[in-house]
Design a protein around this motif. Structure first.
Motif, short mmCIF file in Angstrom:
data_model
loop_
_atom_site.label_atom_id
_atom_site.label_comp_id
_atom_site.label_asym_id
_atom_site.label_seq_id
_atom_site.Cartn_x
_atom_site.Cartn_y
_atom_site.Cartn_z
N MET A 1 0.84 -1.19 0.00
CA MET A 1 0.00 0.00 0.00
C MET A 1 0.88 1.24 0.00
SD MET A 1 -1.35 -0.06 3.96
CE MET A 1 -2.09 1.57 3.81
N PRO A 2 0.38 2.39 -0.52
CA PRO A 2 1.19 3.61 -0.59
C PRO A 2 1.58 4.10 0.81
CG PRO A 2 -0.72 3.75 -2.03
CD PRO A 2 -0.92 2.53 -1.19
N HIS A 3 2.67 4.85 0.85
CA HIS A 3 3.21 5.36 2.10
C HIS A 3 3.08 6.87 2.13
CE1 HIS A 3 5.39 1.43 2.56
NE2 HIS A 3 5.30 1.49 1.24
N GLU A 4 2.55 7.42 3.22
CA GLU A 4 2.49 8.87 3.40
C GLU A 4 3.65 9.30 4.30
OE1 GLU A 4 -1.23 10.45 4.62
OE2 GLU A 4 -2.24 9.92 2.74
N VAL A 5 4.50 10.19 3.78
CA VAL A 5 5.70 10.60 4.51
C VAL A 5 5.88 12.11 4.38
CG1 VAL A 5 6.83 8.38 4.11
CG2 VAL A 5 7.22 10.27 2.51
N ILE B 1 3.65 13.70 1.39
CA ILE B 1 3.57 13.17 0.04
C ILE B 1 3.21 11.69 0.09
CG2 ILE B 1 5.32 14.82 -0.76
CD1 ILE B 1 7.27 12.39 -1.00
N VAL B 2 2.85 11.16 -1.06
CA VAL B 2 2.48 9.75 -1.17
C VAL B 2 3.53 9.04 -2.02
CG1 VAL B 2 0.73 8.11 -1.93
CG2 VAL B 2 0.04 10.33 -0.98
N VAL B 3 4.12 7.99 -1.44
CA VAL B 3 5.16 7.22 -2.13
C VAL B 3 4.61 5.83 -2.42
CG1 VAL B 3 7.52 6.34 -2.00
CG2 VAL B 3 6.93 8.50 -0.87
N PRO B 4 4.55 5.41 -3.70
CA PRO B 4 4.01 4.09 -4.02
C PRO B 4 4.91 2.96 -3.56
CG PRO B 4 4.15 5.51 -5.98
CD PRO B 4 4.95 6.16 -4.90
N MET C 1 5.95 9.73 -7.45
CA MET C 1 5.51 10.14 -6.13
C MET C 1 4.62 11.37 -6.30
SD MET C 1 9.05 9.48 -3.97
CE MET C 1 10.19 10.01 -5.28
N ALA C 2 3.77 11.65 -5.33
CA ALA C 2 2.77 12.71 -5.53
C ALA C 2 2.40 13.39 -4.22
CB ALA C 2 1.51 12.12 -6.17
N LEU C 3 1.83 14.59 -4.35
CA LEU C 3 1.21 15.24 -3.21
C LEU C 3 -0.07 14.50 -2.84
CD1 LEU C 3 1.63 18.97 -4.33
CD2 LEU C 3 3.04 17.72 -2.68
#
Length: 361
Positions: A1-5, A22-25, A117-119
């Protein structure tokens, strides 16, 4: 699952950076998820923030990093979860014409992670040099991870990811400095001082540091300079000739990236000597040299991109030299800071107060 960091984002040209979520896949095929432990604040990051390297805002800054691999995608064999790695921005392809000719340090098709990666609102980010390591975690191509000895602290190991490698490589790989050579280095910031350290490692007999600030010249002595020249009040070409028996240096490294210092470097070398440009110029800069001088002085005029390094070869070797006490990587670390201190670190860099601020996570 994506990671919020948490990560440092540059949203628009010349605007202050901010720490955002940000969201890291999870890693896909050929990719690796890395937990970042430390990342140096490099002048290239400031260039991104100033809009000097494209306009693909928002940028996820940071690229001089070390950390631990958390997960890998399908087909990845070069690294595994738990590996301690230094990140690099030249994951070689192994298939282009340079790689096929046995010169992978010139790879013409280096690659990065395919996923973005994305906001948190879904806006895709442009990671600095394909890395984006001012973040608690980042997603890179697995080939951008180079395993090194975990005894080296992340704050120093990560510096090999850009500036220190560029300077050492300019001297050793591009310039071919060898035992007994005379070397002159124009510009004694992080890259120039790394070139001085590289020349010392290679056994240069005389290493002449040139800068306009006495403080930086003192730093240069700490990395191995045997002589210093403050070019604010002294002609550096004449000074270098006087220090080399009237001949000029065997290898001259220009770590400023300006036409006037490049011209000085050109005339400060010995006949058949080598000039290496590792300082990064801006697009509008031009150089005007008499073609007869270029022909008559012989030798080589080279540019050094990332120190002509091969990360898989050079990073572990340099870490070993550091652990043996033969390479002073600690000397490049001026301060250790947090993610939200990066804007002030840019100000210190601009003023010339630091060699490297290093973000420690």
């Amino acid at each position: 699952m994506p990671h919020e960091v948490k990560a440092v984002i540059s949203r628009e040209k010349n605007a202050p950076v901010a720490v955002e979520t940000i969201v890291v896949p999870d890693p896909g095929p050929g990719e690796a998820l890395v937990k970042v432990q430390a990342c140096g604040v490099c002048h290239t990051d400031l260039h991104y923030r100033q809009g000097g390297i494209g306009d693909e805002f928002p940028f996820l800054l940071g690229h001089e990093a070390a950390g631990v691999v958390e997960a890998v995608g399908e087909g990845v064999t070069e690294v595994a979860p738990g590996d301690y790695v230094v990140l690099n921005w030249r994951a070689v392809c192994g298939e282009c014409r340079a790689c096929r000719r046995g010169r992978p340090w010139y790879c013409f098709d280096t690659h990065n992670a395919a996923q973005k990666m994305a906001l948190t609102d879904g806006t895709e980010l442009s990671p600095a040099l394909g890395i984006g390591a001012f973040a608690e975690k980042t997603l890179v191509a697995a080939g951008q991870c180079t395993k090194v000895d975990p005894e080296a602290s992340p704050a120093v190991a990560g510096l090999l990811g850009c500036g220190v490698m560029a300077g050492i490589g300019a001297a050793v790989n591009t310039g071919g400095v060898t035992r007994g050579d005379s070397v002159a280095v124009f510009g004694c910031g992080g890259v120039g001082d790394a070139a001085i350290a590289g020349a010392r490692l290679a056994g240069a007999a005389r290493i002449i540091a040139v800068d306009v600030e006495d403080r930086k010249l003192e730093w240069a002595r700490g990395f191995g300079a045997t002589h210093t020249v403050n070019s604010r009040g002294t002609d550096p070409v004449e000074a270098i000739r006087e220090l080399t028996g009237g001949n000029g240096a065997d290898v001259v490294i220009e770590a400023v990236g300006r036409p006037e210092t490049y011209e000085q470097a050109f005339y400060a070398r010995d006949l058949a000597g080598t000039v290496v440009l590792v300082g990064v110029p801006t697009p509008e800069m031009r150089i005007d040299l008499p073609l007869l001088d270029v022909f008559g002085r012989g030798g080589a005029l080279k540019s050094s991109w990332y120190g002509d390094c091969l990360p898989s070869r050079d990073f572990p070797m340099l870490i070993d030299l550091y652990l043996q006490g033969r390479l002073n990587l600690e000397g490049f670390v001026s301060e250790k800071i947090a993610l939200d201190d990066i804007e002030e670190a840019f100000n210190k860099m601009h003023r010339g107060d630091v060699l490297r601020s290093v973000v420690v996570l």
